[in-house]
Motif scaffolding. Structure first.
Motif, short mmCIF file in Angstrom:
data_model
loop_
_atom_site.label_atom_id
_atom_site.label_comp_id
_atom_site.label_asym_id
_atom_site.label_seq_id
_atom_site.Cartn_x
_atom_site.Cartn_y
_atom_site.Cartn_z
N ILE A 1 3.53 -9.68 1.55
CA ILE A 1 2.14 -9.24 1.45
C ILE A 1 1.90 -8.02 2.34
CG2 ILE A 1 -0.24 -9.89 1.99
CD1 ILE A 1 0.47 -12.74 1.13
N PHE A 2 2.41 -8.07 3.57
CA PHE A 2 2.23 -6.96 4.50
C PHE A 2 2.96 -5.70 4.05
CE2 PHE A 2 1.68 -10.29 8.07
CZ PHE A 2 0.33 -10.41 7.78
N ALA A 3 4.08 -5.88 3.33
CA ALA A 3 4.86 -4.72 2.89
C ALA A 3 4.08 -3.82 1.95
CB ALA A 3 6.15 -5.19 2.21
N LEU A 4 3.11 -4.39 1.26
CA LEU A 4 2.27 -3.60 0.36
C LEU A 4 1.13 -2.88 1.08
CD1 LEU A 4 2.00 -5.80 -2.84
CD2 LEU A 4 2.33 -3.33 -2.85
N THR A 5 0.94 -3.18 2.36
CA THR A 5 -0.20 -2.63 3.08
C THR A 5 -0.15 -1.11 3.17
OG1 THR A 5 -0.40 -4.65 4.40
CG2 THR A 5 -1.47 -2.67 5.25
N LEU A 6 0.99 -0.54 3.57
CA LEU A 6 1.09 0.91 3.72
C LEU A 6 0.91 1.64 2.38
CD1 LEU A 6 3.95 1.24 6.35
CD2 LEU A 6 1.50 1.43 6.72
N PRO A 7 1.60 1.22 1.31
CA PRO A 7 1.36 1.89 0.02
C PRO A 7 -0.09 1.77 -0.46
CG PRO A 7 3.42 0.67 -0.07
CD PRO A 7 2.73 0.27 1.21
N MET A 8 -0.68 0.58 -0.30
CA MET A 8 -2.07 0.40 -0.74
C MET A 8 -3.03 1.21 0.11
SD MET A 8 -2.36 -1.38 -3.44
CE MET A 8 -1.55 -2.59 -4.48
N THR A 9 -2.76 1.30 1.40
CA THR A 9 -3.61 2.13 2.26
C THR A 9 -3.51 3.59 1.87
OG1 THR A 9 -3.33 0.56 4.09
CG2 THR A 9 -4.12 2.75 4.65
N ARG A 10 -2.29 4.04 1.58
CA ARG A 10 -2.10 5.42 1.13
C ARG A 10 -2.88 5.68 -0.16
NH1 ARG A 10 -0.36 10.67 2.48
NH2 ARG A 10 0.76 11.60 0.72
#
Length: 302
Positions: free
Chosen positions: A18-27
């Motif tokens: 779940i956390f691994a998607l945080t940076l792409p989604m934030t971008r």
């Protein structure tokens, strides 16, 4: 390894995914300098407000007891790290760097988390651990300087990411320790609710005044519900069940998962240099986490 530790590892893996998607989604939510979407401040604080509302409902539904006197200060520190520090710093930085790039910078987070855990549990890392920590940090800084092309000066976005890593490590460490005394789900919920008097007015003040793309709102929804809330349910529960030292090792796969998501969702490219640095950083973290960490008491009496 008993059944509870195995379950803790699986829960930790769910949290890391779940956390691994945080940076792409934030971008995706902040956009780029050429095509900006939401501000980093709104994404960081707005997602905390949404998660706090869900947390308040969950605390009431689960009849959560009020934190005890000795738990308020650790909750404040946890919220400072994972509610304010990491989300705010990464959200601002992600407009100026790609998610693949940021994944390498945050790759030494497991070592930082282990270091905070050792300090909280009054343990003394070995010389080998410190050597790996120094090498991993040098690799990250070297990668940032190489990509920035600014000689010996780090790009401001990379400095924000490094500071965010420190905030996350502190928040993870204190949150994991609290999860041994409180229900793991209640830790992040209380941290979010405790922060609401600050996050709510700041999120309202920083709301986007211009139209943004629907994809940015979807990305914001993900980081609000999953990254800021449900991910911590699995992560803190996994740390409490399987042990911080053991379960935190599953963070080793997070940079690679983030890269895969960045390439597939954002169309970013993964060049050989970036991949080589990522592998080197993760290898250093893996070796470092195998190094002995001894209790201070045993060394003082030896």
């Amino acid at each position: 390894m008993n059944q509870q530790e195995v379950r803790g590892l699986w829960l930790g893996l769910v949290g890391v995914t779940i956390f691994a998607l945080t940076l792409p989604m934030t971008r995706l939510a902040v956009g780029t300098p050429e095509a900006p979407q939401m501000s980093g401040v709104f994404i960081a604080l707005g997602r905390a407000v949404v998660a706090a509302m869900l947390s308040a409902a969950f605390l009431v539904a689960s009849r959560a007891p009020w934190p005890r006197r000795g738990e308020w200060v650790p909750l404040v520190i946890t919220s400072a790290g994972v509610v304010f520090g990491f989300p705010l710093l990464t959200s601002i930085a992600m407009r100026y760097v790609q998610a693949v790039h940021a994944s390498v910078i945050v790759g030494v987070l497991p070592l930082a988390t282990a270091l905070v855990g050792a300090w909280l549990h009054r343990q003394r890392p070995s010389s080998g651990f410190w050597l790996c920590a120094a090498l991993g940090s040098a690799l990250v800084v070297g990668f940032a300087l190489l990509k920035a092309g600014t000689g010996t000066v780090l790009h401001p976005a990379d400095m924000l990411l490094l500071a965010a890593m420190v905030c996350a490590a502190v928040g993870y460490g204190y949150g994991a320790r609290l999860s041994q005394r409180m229900r793991a789900e209640h830790v992040i919920c209380w941290a979010l609710v405790l922060s609401l008097p600050l996050t709510l007015p700041l999120a309202w003040w920083s709301m986007p005044r211009q139209p943004v793309q629907p994809s940015a709102w979807w990305a914001f929804g993900y980081v609000a519900v999953f990254s800021m809330w449900l991910g911590f349910f699995a992560w803190y529960r996994g740390l409490a069940m399987g042990g911080t030292v053991r379960v935190s090792q599953v963070q080793l796969v997070q940079p690679f998962l983030s890269m895969v998501f960045a390439v597939s969702l954002l169309g970013e490219t993964l060049d050989a240099v970036t991949l080589a640095f990522a592998v080197a950083v993760i290898a250093t973290v893996f070796i470092g986490k195998k190094m002995p960490v001894r209790p201070l008491a045993s060394q003082e009496t030896a």
